[in-house]
Design a protein around this motif. Structure first.
Motif, PDB file in Angstrom:
ATOM      1  N   ASP A 108       0.768  -1.056  -0.009  1.00 54.33           N
ATOM      2  CA  ASP A 108       0.049   0.080   0.321  1.00 54.33           C
ATOM      3  C   ASP A 108       0.897   1.201  -0.207  1.00 54.33           C
ATOM      4  O   ASP A 108       0.475   2.285  -0.697  1.00 54.33           O
ATOM      5  CB  ASP A 108      -0.826  -0.043   1.297  1.00 54.33           C
ATOM      6  N   SER A 111       2.686   1.716  -3.137  1.00 52.53           N
ATOM      7  CA  SER A 111       1.598   1.955  -4.373  1.00 52.53           C
ATOM      8  C   SER A 111       1.269   3.511  -4.350  1.00 52.53           C
ATOM      9  O   SER A 111       1.165   4.015  -5.228  1.00 52.53           O
ATOM     10  CB  SER A 111       0.392   0.998  -4.419  1.00 52.53           C
ATOM     11  N   ASP A 115       1.934   6.330  -7.192  1.00 51.24           N
ATOM     12  CA  ASP A 115       0.703   6.510  -7.717  1.00 51.24           C
ATOM     13  C   ASP A 115       0.139   5.180  -8.480  1.00 51.24           C
ATOM     14  O   ASP A 115      -0.117   5.357  -9.696  1.00 51.24           O
ATOM     15  CB  ASP A 115       0.935   7.797  -8.482  1.00 51.24           C
ATOM     16  N   PRO A 117      -2.169   2.040  -7.912  1.00 52.71           N
ATOM     17  CA  PRO A 117      -2.708   1.424  -6.904  1.00 52.71           C
ATOM     18  C   PRO A 117      -2.983  -0.054  -7.135  1.00 52.71           C
ATOM     19  O   PRO A 117      -2.829  -0.643  -8.343  1.00 52.71           O
ATOM     20  CB  PRO A 117      -4.310   1.997  -7.228  1.00 52.71           C
ATOM     21  N   VAL A 118      -2.925  -0.832  -6.108  1.00 48.96           N
ATOM     22  CA  VAL A 118      -3.322  -2.143  -6.221  1.00 48.96           C
ATOM     23  C   VAL A 118      -4.736  -2.608  -6.314  1.00 48.96           C
ATOM     24  O   VAL A 118      -5.545  -2.109  -5.569  1.00 48.96           O
ATOM     25  CB  VAL A 118      -2.753  -3.045  -4.942  1.00 48.96           C
ATOM     26  N   VAL A 119      -5.075  -3.207  -7.630  1.00 47.11           N
ATOM     27  CA  VAL A 119      -6.502  -3.232  -8.034  1.00 47.11           C
ATOM     28  C   VAL A 119      -7.029  -4.739  -8.158  1.00 47.11           C
ATOM     29  O   VAL A 119      -8.307  -4.808  -8.152  1.00 47.11           O
ATOM     30  CB  VAL A 119      -6.668  -2.442  -9.095  1.00 47.11           C
TER      31      VAL A 119
ATOM     32  N   LYS B  15      -5.214   0.754   1.150  1.00 52.85           N
ATOM     33  CA  LYS B  15      -6.011   1.945   1.369  1.00 52.85           C
ATOM     34  C   LYS B  15      -5.879   2.986   0.048  1.00 52.85           C
ATOM     35  O   LYS B  15      -6.713   3.320  -0.425  1.00 52.85           O
ATOM     36  CB  LYS B  15      -5.564   2.619   2.618  1.00 52.85           C
ATOM     37  N   PHE B  16      -4.767   2.815  -0.589  1.00 52.74           N
ATOM     38  CA  PHE B  16      -4.535   3.920  -1.538  1.00 52.74           C
ATOM     39  C   PHE B  16      -5.317   3.408  -2.932  1.00 52.74           C
ATOM     40  O   PHE B  16      -5.364   2.429  -3.323  1.00 52.74           O
ATOM     41  CB  PHE B  16      -2.892   4.095  -1.943  1.00 52.74           C
ATOM     42  N   ASN B  18      -6.735   5.817  -6.749  1.00 54.94           N
ATOM     43  CA  ASN B  18      -6.869   7.263  -7.243  1.00 54.94           C
ATOM     44  C   ASN B  18      -7.868   7.338  -8.171  1.00 54.94           C
ATOM     45  O   ASN B  18      -8.627   6.322  -8.242  1.00 54.94           O
ATOM     46  CB  ASN B  18      -5.356   7.586  -8.077  1.00 54.94           C
ATOM     47  N   ILE B  21      -9.293   4.662 -10.962  1.00 53.40           N
ATOM     48  CA  ILE B  21      -9.802   3.399 -10.602  1.00 53.40           C
ATOM     49  C   ILE B  21     -11.293   3.336 -10.305  1.00 53.40           C
ATOM     50  O   ILE B  21     -11.676   3.878  -9.250  1.00 53.40           O
ATOM     51  CB  ILE B  21      -8.785   2.862  -9.250  1.00 53.40           C
ATOM     52  N   GLY B  24     -12.195  -1.688  -7.817  1.00 57.45           N
ATOM     53  CA  GLY B  24     -10.895  -2.550  -7.072  1.00 57.45           C
ATOM     54  C   GLY B  24     -10.851  -4.042  -7.388  1.00 57.45           C
ATOM     55  O   GLY B  24     -11.260  -4.574  -8.158  1.00 57.45           O
ATOM     56  N   ILE B  32     -10.433   0.236 -14.827  1.00 52.23           N
ATOM     57  CA  ILE B  32      -9.440   1.489 -14.984  1.00 52.23           C
ATOM     58  C   ILE B  32      -9.902   2.440 -15.731  1.00 52.23           C
ATOM     59  O   ILE B  32     -10.159   1.934 -17.194  1.00 52.23           O
ATOM     60  CB  ILE B  32      -8.195   1.401 -15.083  1.00 52.23           C
TER      61      ILE B  32
END
Lengths: 319, 319
Positions: A108, A111, A115, A117-119, B15-16, B18, B21, B24, B32
């Motif tokens: 996290d 990521s 910038d 994100p782990v999706v 948590k992150f 942007n 997205i 998720g 995306i």
């Protein structure tokens, strides 16, 4: 059977492609053309505990590392990371809340840093810890592993620390030093151990210099191997020497290592190796982010170091 | 600790995100947004030999299956597959030319079938065979796992064969039948074993009905689990019965299985479960590709089968 042979069989067997695919399994990333000014780049990197993960790494650091190893390939294409997917196979040892929380905290935090994100992901039970990541990114100008004759060959920041850190790690693992001595040496060479624990992918650098360079790859397997992707080059050890930080020189003195060999063999540095005819512009564009160093030039024909033939791995092993 | 708990910890820890997205780790694919009419969808699926790969599958079939399992998630988004990456960890047992060639031939043939080239990968040595695939695709209209009140709930083609095939496989594995008897039964029920060996992702169906449906998911974990993603529904066992092919009915008779239970629990079918208010239009659009069957409706509130409360897995286990 070695990995090269496996890859050779795979390449021969995989025949199907289509008009969208600009580049398949031959570069740091696959390149898929969406339209004239829009390319998707994608890469995958798997970490198997026994083979790839030094046991001194914390779960947090393992999480950061799998992301860094993948987005570094995006950086080397000069692309912007878009998202990351990670599948994980956990053995009983790791299937506990503490381990999983720390691992994904590392993911996290990094990521956020990139910038990216782990999706998505997949979780499984297996015999050993395995992480398989896939990163993708976008660019209007994907950078290949190549150079034009006359281009300067350059490297960002520094090389050698990861090799030294792994030397320390193997001394510990093979009981050549005690854990106490290992800890003392880690404190003595903090930046050396730091680069093993928390390597950083050069995303911003790749983006900033995208229009100023002709070719690029990231240093994941060591300069000595990566440089050969440029095919024809001459490099100089006195220039490579400038890439080697003071603590690595000290470490090499203390442990009787050749610093040039160390710089050529140090993998998972995630620095960028690139070719350009605009060295000064690149230097300016990276101000505040990374220093860059010239180590040689792209030439018409041949591979040389200090005017002598460069034997790649073979040359390296001669040291 | 079970997989649900692991996923819960992961979701809490990551948590992150942007603004790109849209979705998720909660649907078949991550979504995306590239622009208003252009979405990238991506999914990853890992297969660990001991847990996921019946030993009766050939290397060729394993190759086809990892691709199918991944692009099926692309199909369920109504998207067009773009490319596939696959990382592999080989134990000594599989690190030979014959195995690798057959595995990647399966991948190559199925990538052609789905027009989804294999563009990258990573190879590793490990303790057991692990394949980790990532597929991505594009669409102007990603389809979520959902439905509108009043929508028909429908399924493509048929359900049950994979459950029967795995029943046969476990009888063999647990020495309840001889290999000779296993082979005889495979010959007696060829389509049952075929759907385990060579399942097909419903890519064309997803694309053809994209603008005609409200929600969709693929049946990888069994109808009994997937249906719960639609939240509020009523389904009917006499309608589910119509999805069950004649050979499954015969098999259930012979081995004393409840065919409705079999249909609800049969996973890795890779049929599409979808919601629509335009059943006849969908039916017409899929002519020549797949048949479709109504099994119930989306309702205001609650989960019912035959007018009684649907307990999902719990309900299923009551059979």
């Amino acid at each position: 059977m070695d990995e090269m042979k496996v890859i050779e069989i795979i390449k021969k067997t995989l025949k199907f492609s289509n008009e969208n695919i600009v580049k398949g399994i031959d570069d740091d990333c696959a390149i898929i053309k969406i339209d004239e000014n829009f390319y998707l780049v994608a890469t995958t990197d798997m970490m198997v505990k026994k083979a790839h993960i030094p046991s001194i790494l914390s779960p947090y650091e393992i999480g950061g590392r799998i992301l860094t190893a993948n987005v570094s390939d995006i950086a080397s294409m000069g692309a912007k990371p878009l998202a990351f997917l990670v599948s994980i196979s956990l053995s009983k040892e790791e299937a506990n809340e503490k381990f999983i929380k720390e691992l994904y905290s590392g993911l996290d935090d990094f990521s956020k840093l990139y910038d990216c994100p782990v999706v998505g992901g997949d979780t499984n039970r297996g015999d050993e810890l395995i992480l398989s990541g896939t990163a993708f990114g976008i660019t209007d100008n994907p950078i290949y592993r190549r150079g034009k004759v006359g281009d300067d060959i350059c490297v960002t920041n520094d090389l050698g620390r990861v090799y030294c850190a792994l030397t320390l790690y193997y001394m510990l693992k093979e009981n050549k030093i005690s854990y106490k001595e290992f800890e003392r040496l880690c404190q003595k060479y903090p930046k050396i151990i730091e680069k093993l624990r928390k390597p950083i992918a050069r995303i911003k650098e790749g983006l900033l210099m995208n229009k100023l360079i002709n070719g690029c790859c990231d240093i994941s397997d060591g300069l000595g191997k990566e440089i050969t992707y440029f095919k024809n080059f001459e490099i100089y050890s006195d220039r490579i020497f400038k890439l080697i930080p003071e603590d690595v020189i000290e470490f090499c003195d203390a442990f009787n290592l050749n610093p040039i060999k160390v710089a050529l063999n140090s993998g998972e540095e995630f620095e960028l190796l690139f070719t350009t005819s605009k060295f000064n512009k690149v230097k300016d564009s990276l101000k505040g982010y990374s220093k860059i160093y010239k180590i040689g030039k792209i030439i018409e024909d041949g591979q040389f170091i200090d005017g002598e033939e460069f034997y790649g791995g073979g040359y390296i092993h001669k040291w």
